[in-house]
Scaffold this active site. Structure first.
Site, short mmCIF file in Angstrom:
data_model
loop_
_atom_site.label_atom_id
_atom_site.label_comp_id
_atom_site.label_asym_id
_atom_site.label_seq_id
_atom_site.Cartn_x
_atom_site.Cartn_y
_atom_site.Cartn_z
N PHE A 87 12.20 7.67 0.56
CA PHE A 87 11.07 7.85 1.46
C PHE A 87 11.49 7.46 2.87
O PHE A 87 12.65 7.12 3.11
CB PHE A 87 9.86 7.02 0.99
CG PHE A 87 10.07 5.53 1.05
CD1 PHE A 87 10.76 4.88 0.05
CD2 PHE A 87 9.59 4.77 2.12
CE1 PHE A 87 10.96 3.50 0.11
CE2 PHE A 87 9.77 3.39 2.18
CZ PHE A 87 10.47 2.76 1.18
N ASP B 65 8.70 -6.75 3.66
CA ASP B 65 8.57 -6.03 4.92
C ASP B 65 9.96 -5.51 5.23
O ASP B 65 10.95 -6.22 5.07
CB ASP B 65 8.08 -6.94 6.04
CG ASP B 65 7.58 -6.11 7.22
OD1 ASP B 65 6.71 -5.24 7.01
OD2 ASP B 65 8.07 -6.30 8.34
N SER B 66 10.00 -4.25 5.62
CA SER B 66 11.30 -3.62 5.76
C SER B 66 11.26 -2.59 6.87
O SER B 66 10.19 -2.25 7.37
CB SER B 66 11.68 -2.95 4.43
OG SER B 66 10.60 -2.18 3.95
N ASP C 63 15.07 7.63 4.80
CA ASP C 63 16.19 7.89 3.88
C ASP C 63 16.92 9.21 4.14
O ASP C 63 18.16 9.24 4.05
CB ASP C 63 15.70 7.86 2.42
CG ASP C 63 15.57 6.45 1.89
OD1 ASP C 63 16.26 5.54 2.40
OD2 ASP C 63 14.78 6.24 0.95
N HIS D 215 18.80 -2.38 0.82
CA HIS D 215 18.28 -3.63 1.39
C HIS D 215 17.20 -4.22 0.48
O HIS D 215 17.16 -5.41 0.23
CB HIS D 215 17.72 -3.33 2.79
CG HIS D 215 16.76 -2.18 2.83
ND1 HIS D 215 17.00 -0.96 2.22
CD2 HIS D 215 15.52 -2.06 3.38
CE1 HIS D 215 15.98 -0.16 2.42
NE2 HIS D 215 15.05 -0.80 3.11
N ARG E 6 0.83 -1.21 0.00
CA ARG E 6 0.00 0.00 0.00
C ARG E 6 0.87 1.25 0.00
O ARG E 6 0.36 2.36 -0.03
CB ARG E 6 -0.89 0.03 1.25
CG ARG E 6 -2.01 -0.96 1.23
CD ARG E 6 -3.22 -0.43 0.49
NE ARG E 6 -4.14 -1.50 0.18
CZ ARG E 6 -4.90 -1.51 -0.91
NH1 ARG E 6 -4.82 -0.54 -1.79
NH2 ARG E 6 -5.71 -2.50 -1.14
N LYS F 247 5.42 4.82 -2.63
CA LYS F 247 6.84 5.03 -2.96
C LYS F 247 7.60 3.71 -2.97
O LYS F 247 8.48 3.48 -3.80
CB LYS F 247 7.47 6.02 -1.97
CG LYS F 247 6.95 7.42 -2.18
CD LYS F 247 7.66 8.43 -1.31
CE LYS F 247 7.16 9.83 -1.67
NZ LYS F 247 7.59 10.83 -0.68
P1 ITT Z 1 3.31 -2.15 2.98
O1 ITT Z 1 3.28 -2.90 4.29
O2 ITT Z 1 1.93 -1.92 2.43
O3 ITT Z 1 4.25 -2.73 1.99
P2 ITT Z 1 4.55 -0.10 4.61
O4 ITT Z 1 5.07 1.27 4.40
O5 ITT Z 1 3.60 -0.34 5.76
O6 ITT Z 1 3.89 -0.67 3.26
P3 ITT Z 1 6.47 -1.79 5.95
O7 ITT Z 1 5.46 -2.33 6.91
O8 ITT Z 1 7.45 -2.73 5.30
O9 ITT Z 1 5.78 -1.04 4.73
O10 ITT Z 1 7.26 -0.64 6.69
C1 ITT Z 1 8.36 -0.09 6.09
C2 ITT Z 1 8.75 1.20 6.81
O11 ITT Z 1 10.15 1.14 7.06
C3 ITT Z 1 8.53 2.38 5.87
O12 ITT Z 1 7.28 2.98 6.10
C4 ITT Z 1 9.70 3.28 6.23
O13 ITT Z 1 9.38 4.04 7.37
C5 ITT Z 1 10.80 2.29 6.59
N1 ITT Z 1 11.59 1.94 5.41
C6 ITT Z 1 11.60 0.75 4.76
N2 ITT Z 1 12.39 0.77 3.68
C7 ITT Z 1 12.88 2.03 3.63
C8 ITT Z 1 13.73 2.68 2.72
O14 ITT Z 1 14.20 2.08 1.63
N3 ITT Z 1 14.02 3.95 2.96
C9 ITT Z 1 13.53 4.57 4.03
N4 ITT Z 1 12.70 4.05 4.92
C10 ITT Z 1 12.38 2.77 4.74
#
Ligand code: ITT
Length: 202
Positions: free
Chosen positions: A154, A71-72, A157, A182, A8, A11
């Site tokens: 986003f 998930d990140s 970053d 990552h 969802r 970015k």
């Molecule tokens: P979905 O679950 O729908 O994929 P989400 O934004 O909720 O979208 P996550 O639960 O994986 O995704 O949370 C990831 C958060 O971690 C994201 O909102 C950022 O705050 C941070 N994050 C992850 N990857 C990043 C990146 O490449 N650069 C900066 N922040 C990042």
């Protein structure tokens, strides 16, 4: 192969699509807007891997399509690895990047420079409707800085400088970020698995 990319985060979706396109994988990707809406699964896992699998599995079951989800998040050394799986909702409201980043900056305000270590972490999952599942991982070590810099990317970053870099991730071009991020690492590893699947099926 036709596959669903289940996120969802607009970015993140853009990044995932770009990374997959750059690998040249023979995958036709659809997004959540291209499939009938289905109930979102709560991200109840305690690890990135569990949450990536929850999201991918839900998509595969609801749509019948092989589904990719990631998930990140960021793990900060002096915060004991947090925000971690709570990165998207660290300040309380899911996806409020600015509030999340400001909260982390406040938390590390008095931490000496040499202890500002942090790492971006990603688990990427691929779930097939029949139940087969794969997970890959990627990580980008670095450190936090005290003032946000840069307009790209986003989330966290603008306050993250990777090992070997002087620019924040938000100051990198999208291609530069993908090459070392990552998410880039985890998705490229997943594409190798997809390639093997397609070879087996042909
Ligand atoms: P979905 O679950 O729908 O994929 P989400 O934004 O909720 O979208 P996550 O639960 O994986 O995704 O949370 C990831 C958060 O971690 C994201 O909102 C950022 O705050 C941070 N994050 C992850 N990857 C990043 C990146 O490449 N650069 C900066 N922040 C990042």
């Amino acid at each position: 192969m036709r596959a669903l990319l289940a996120t969802r985060n607009a970015k993140k979706l853009r990044e995932l699509r770009r990374i997959l396109a750059a690998t040249g994988a023979d995958v036709e990707l659809v997004g959540l807007d291209d499939v009938p809406a289905y109930p979102e699964v709560p991200e109840t896992g305690l690890t990135f891997e569990e949450n990536a699998l929850l999201k991918a599995r839900a998509g595969a079951i609801a749509t019948g399509l092989p589904t990719i989800a990631d998930d990140s998040g960021i793990t900060v050394d002096v915060l004991g690895g947090m925000p971690g799986v709570f990165s998207a909702r660290w300040a309380g409201r899911h996806g409020d990047d600015e509030a999340n980043l400001r909260l982390v900056l406040g938390q590390v305000a008095d931490v000496p420079d040499e202890h500002m270590g942090a790492e971006f972490v990603c688990a990427a999952a691929l779930a097939f409707p029949g139940g087969r599942e794969y997970v890959t991982h990627g990580r980008q070590p670095g450190r936090l800085i005290r003032e946000p810099r840069g307009e790209n990317g986003f989330g966290y970053d603008p306050i993250f400088v990777a090992v070997g870099n002087t620019r924040t991730n938000a100051e990198l071009t999208p291609e530069e970020k993908d090459a070392v991020s990552h998410r880039g690492q985890a998705m490229r590893a997943l594409v190798e698995i997809i390639g093997k699947q397609l070879e087996r099926a042909s």
